[in-house]
Motif scaffolding. Structure first.
Motif, PDB file in Angstrom:
ATOM      1  N   LYS A   1       0.821  -1.212   0.000  1.00  0.00           N
ATOM      2  CA  LYS A   1       0.000   0.000   0.000  1.00  0.00           C
ATOM      3  C   LYS A   1       0.852   1.257   0.000  1.00  0.00           C
ATOM      4  O   LYS A   1       0.657   2.189  -0.790  1.00  0.00           O
ATOM      5  N   ILE A   2       1.848   1.294   0.909  1.00  0.00           N
ATOM      6  CA  ILE A   2       2.718   2.482   1.009  1.00  0.00           C
ATOM      7  C   ILE A   2       3.563   2.637  -0.259  1.00  0.00           C
ATOM      8  O   ILE A   2       3.782   3.753  -0.745  1.00  0.00           O
ATOM      9  N   LEU A   3       4.014   1.517  -0.823  1.00  0.00           N
ATOM     10  CA  LEU A   3       4.826   1.585  -2.050  1.00  0.00           C
ATOM     11  C   LEU A   3       4.011   2.167  -3.197  1.00  0.00           C
ATOM     12  O   LEU A   3       4.484   3.047  -3.942  1.00  0.00           O
ATOM     13  N   ILE A   4       2.767   1.718  -3.360  1.00  0.00           N
ATOM     14  CA  ILE A   4       1.925   2.223  -4.454  1.00  0.00           C
ATOM     15  C   ILE A   4       1.606   3.693  -4.246  1.00  0.00           C
ATOM     16  O   ILE A   4       1.668   4.510  -5.182  1.00  0.00           O
ATOM     17  N   GLN A   5       1.264   4.076  -2.979  1.00  0.00           N
ATOM     18  CA  GLN A   5       0.934   5.482  -2.707  1.00  0.00           C
ATOM     19  C   GLN A   5       2.127   6.395  -2.970  1.00  0.00           C
ATOM     20  O   GLN A   5       2.008   7.451  -3.614  1.00  0.00           O
TER      21      GLN A   5
END
Length: 685
Positions: A98-102
């Motif tokens: 999630k953090i990587l995509i955001q």
């Protein structure tokens, strides 16, 4: 195995007053501790929920001991511990993805290997792949690597063969862990990481060789993680594998990336104790992970790193020395290539000049040969004209002979009539001699005159015999001329054959020269192409050589035009052959006519033997007048006597008489005029 959480006595916990005093004394620490406390609270809630769900599922499956079951409490604790680990790893995977995509979408660019969320994603994924791995024993020691199951992808999916070969060809990677990390990097760059892992999960019977039955990749959590990895196809990554040391990286999860800033309310003192407890639990968990990571980072790893760095430095120094040597050799090769290019250019220029000179010489020889052919053609044409003239003269002579034959026939008829009449007159004269003696004297005189006329006739007969002999000689000369004409025709045929052979030889030589020129042009084009591929800097000079080749092509086109002219000459030659054949046919017809004329001449000879007539002299045979012996000239012209056939001047043949073969009066010489007058007088008498 150690447990994730330790039980702490309540005596060790601080009081609420102490906590409030500490918070007042340290307001700055409270600011940064607030997000840690919130994260720890959420983690504890997630762990509690995961633990409860795991217990329920385990009870359903039969992992947790029921009342009355025979399972030991140690087995149940280990099963619960593995379930908690799977749940924790799945939750960490969700957070990292999630953090990587955001972060990637907020940046809006391709990600490098130095991007922290990407590094943490690979660390979490590595922990997920290592979970439940079987330890393989060997002579060196125990080996626990996740690259083994990744190698199965190459067999199951042929598209992954490029990744496997590129990973194996990297010289910097010496361990299986480094190869596995490089494999994950390349799969993420291809955006096929989820597809490859899904292929592995579809063949769990092959994964059972590498993983325990309760490993994350063998359970449902593995499928969930593969579904989460599909979202990474949105990200564009550009990872460089050459400069990184993938063998000696330490996989430590940094939880500070997953903290969120929340505003802590100072007025809520009721939840202070719980926050401190949560913070303590979180710090203890961090200490446990740090200890585990510290055990991993041993002195042996550091020494290995130092050795690897020293080896890489020595390799880099050797590569620098080799590179300098290569640069020097390349510079020398460049100079040699420049010299070779200059030599090739000079050779090509010389070859072009030589080819130009050769083409000029060939053109000159072709022009000379063409002039010789034109001269030969003119000579042959002249010979044909002369033969035509000779043929016309022969036809004229034949016509004259036919006219002479008709004249001789008419003269024979007249002579027969004269003989009959003379016989009648002789009878009458005998009767008159018997009757009248007085007239004997007169008859005696007349007999003398008759004897004179007989002598003249005998002379005329002898002259006729001479003329027949002359006719025979002229016939022999005509036969000789025919033989000469045949010899000339044979010589012309031999010349034509020689001309054919010479033309064939010249054509072969021209073709050979054309083939040589074609081969030279092909070699030049090949050299030009090789020079193009070797050095791009020589393109201008190569263009000039191309221009030279175009000039050669134009010259070749000119040579093709010359070939066309040769073909035209061949066509003309064929036409001449046709003319020659027609002339041969005409000569054959002439031979037939001559044979017929010979037969007719034989008939005429037989008649001449009987009559011994006159012959018709040719203009070429008489150069002087037969009577006055004066030479003929432009003023003194030749004239035929229509009676005897000899040639006289105008003064000696000015008389005209009517002959039996001619209806009108015709030119006659003086001798023939007197003889004819005497005959007429004798006939009249």
């Amino acid at each position: 195995k150690e447990e994730d959480f330790e039980i702490i006595d309540k005596k060790q916990l601080p009081d609420a007053a102490e906590l409030s005093n500490e918070e007042k004394a340290k307001p700055e620490e409270a600011r940064w501790s607030a997000p840690i406390l919130s994260l720890a609270r959420k983690a504890s809630e997630n762990l509690a929920l995961g633990y409860g769900s795991a217990l329920k599922s385990a009870s359903l499956v039969g992992l947790v001991s029921k009342p009355g079951s025979s399972d030991s409490p140690a087995k149940t604790s280990t099963r619960c511990h593995t379930m908690e680990e799977r749940a924790n790893l799945m939750n960490m995977m969700k957070l990292s993805i999630k953090i990587l995509i955001q972060s990637a979408l907020s940046l809006g660019r391709t990600l490098d290997s130095d991007f922290p969320p990407l590094q943490q994603f690979f660390v979490v994924l590595e922990h997920c792949l290592k979970h439940g791995l079987k330890v393989k024993k060997s002579f060196i020691g125990q080996n626990k690597s996740f690259f083994g199951p990744l190698e199965l992808v190459e067999k199951l999916c042929p598209e992954a063969s490029d990744i496997a070969t590129s990973v194996k060809n990297l010289p910097e990677l010496k361990t299986a862990v480094g190869r596995g990390r490089a494999w994950l990097y390349l799969a993420l760059m291809q955006k096929k990481l989820a597809d490859y892992l899904k292929v592995l999960l579809d063949h769990k019977h092959l994964l059972s060789e590498f993983y325990e039955p309760d490993a994350l990749m063998m359970e449902e959590e593995g499928a969930v993680i593969v579904g989460l990895l599909v979202g990474l196809n949105v990200i564009d990554a550009n990872l460089c594998l050459k400069g990184e040391d993938l063998d000696s990286q330490v996989g430590v999860i940094d939880f500070s990336l997953y903290l969120k800033e929340t505003q802590d309310s100072d007025g809520k003192q009721d939840g202070g104790i719980t926050a401190v407890l949560d913070q303590k639990h979180y710090v203890e968990e961090l200490n446990r992970h740090l200890r585990w990571d510290f055990h991993l980072c041993t002195v042996a790893d550091l020494q290995n790193k130092i050795d690897c760095l020293e080896k890489t430095n020595s390799k880099l120094q050797e590569e620098l020395a080799a590179a300098t040597d290569r640069i020097g050799s390349l510079q020398e090769e460049q100079q040699q290539l420049k010299q070779q290019n200059e030599l090739i250019r000079e050779r090509s220029e010389k070859s072009v000049e030589v080819t130009k000179e050769d083409t000029k010489v060939e053109l000159d020889t072709y022009k000379q040969s063409r002039q010789g052919l034109d001269e030969m053609y003119s000579d042959v044409w002249k010979q044909l004209k002369e033969e035509k003239k000779i043929r016309l003269e022969l036809e004229k002579e034949l016509e004259l002979q036919i006219g002479m034959k008709t004249e001789m026939e008419i003269a024979m008829k007249l002579l027969e009539k004269d003989t009959h009449e003379k016989q009648d007159t002789l009878v009458a004269l005998r009767q008159q001699l018997e009757e009248v003696k007085a007239i004997n004297l007169q008859m005696f005189h007349k007999s003398q005159n008759a004897e004179c006329s007989l002598q003249e006739k005998t002379e005329a007969i002898s002259s006729f015999e001479g003329k027949t002999n002359e006719m025979m000689s002229s016939m022999k000369q005509m036969e000789k001329r025919l033989q000469q004409a045949e010899k000339a025709r044979q010589a012309a045929e031999e010349r034509c054959n020689k001309m054919k052979q010479e033309l064939a030889g010249k054509l072969n030589s021209c073709r050979q020269q054309m083939a040589q020129l074609d081969s030279k042009c092909s070699t030049l084009e090949k050299e030009l192409k090789s020079e193009k591929e070797q050095r791009q800097t020589l393109q201008k000079e190569l263009h000039q050589e191309k221009d030279a080749t175009t000039l050669l092509k134009t010259e070749l086109q000119q040579m093709e035009g010359l070939k066309k002219e040769l073909r035209k000459l061949q066509d003309e030659k064929q036409q001449l052959k046709k003319v020659r054949e027609e002339q041969e046919q005409a000569l054959q017809e002439m031979g037939l006519h001559l044979s017929q004329s010979k037969l007719k001449m034989e008939d005429i000879k037989e008649v001449n033997k009987a009559l011994k007539g006159h012959t018709w002299l040719k203009d070429d045979e008489a150069t002087h007048c037969k009577q006055c012996k004066k030479e003929f000239s432009i003023s003194r012209r030749k004239h035929h006597c229509r009676n005897c056939g000899d040639i006289f001047c105008n003064a000696c043949s000015s008389n005209e008489l009517a002959l039996p073969s001619y209806p009108k009066p015709v030119r006659v010489c003086d001798n023939c005029h007197t003889l004819l007058l005497q005959q007429c007088s004798s006939n009249s008498s």
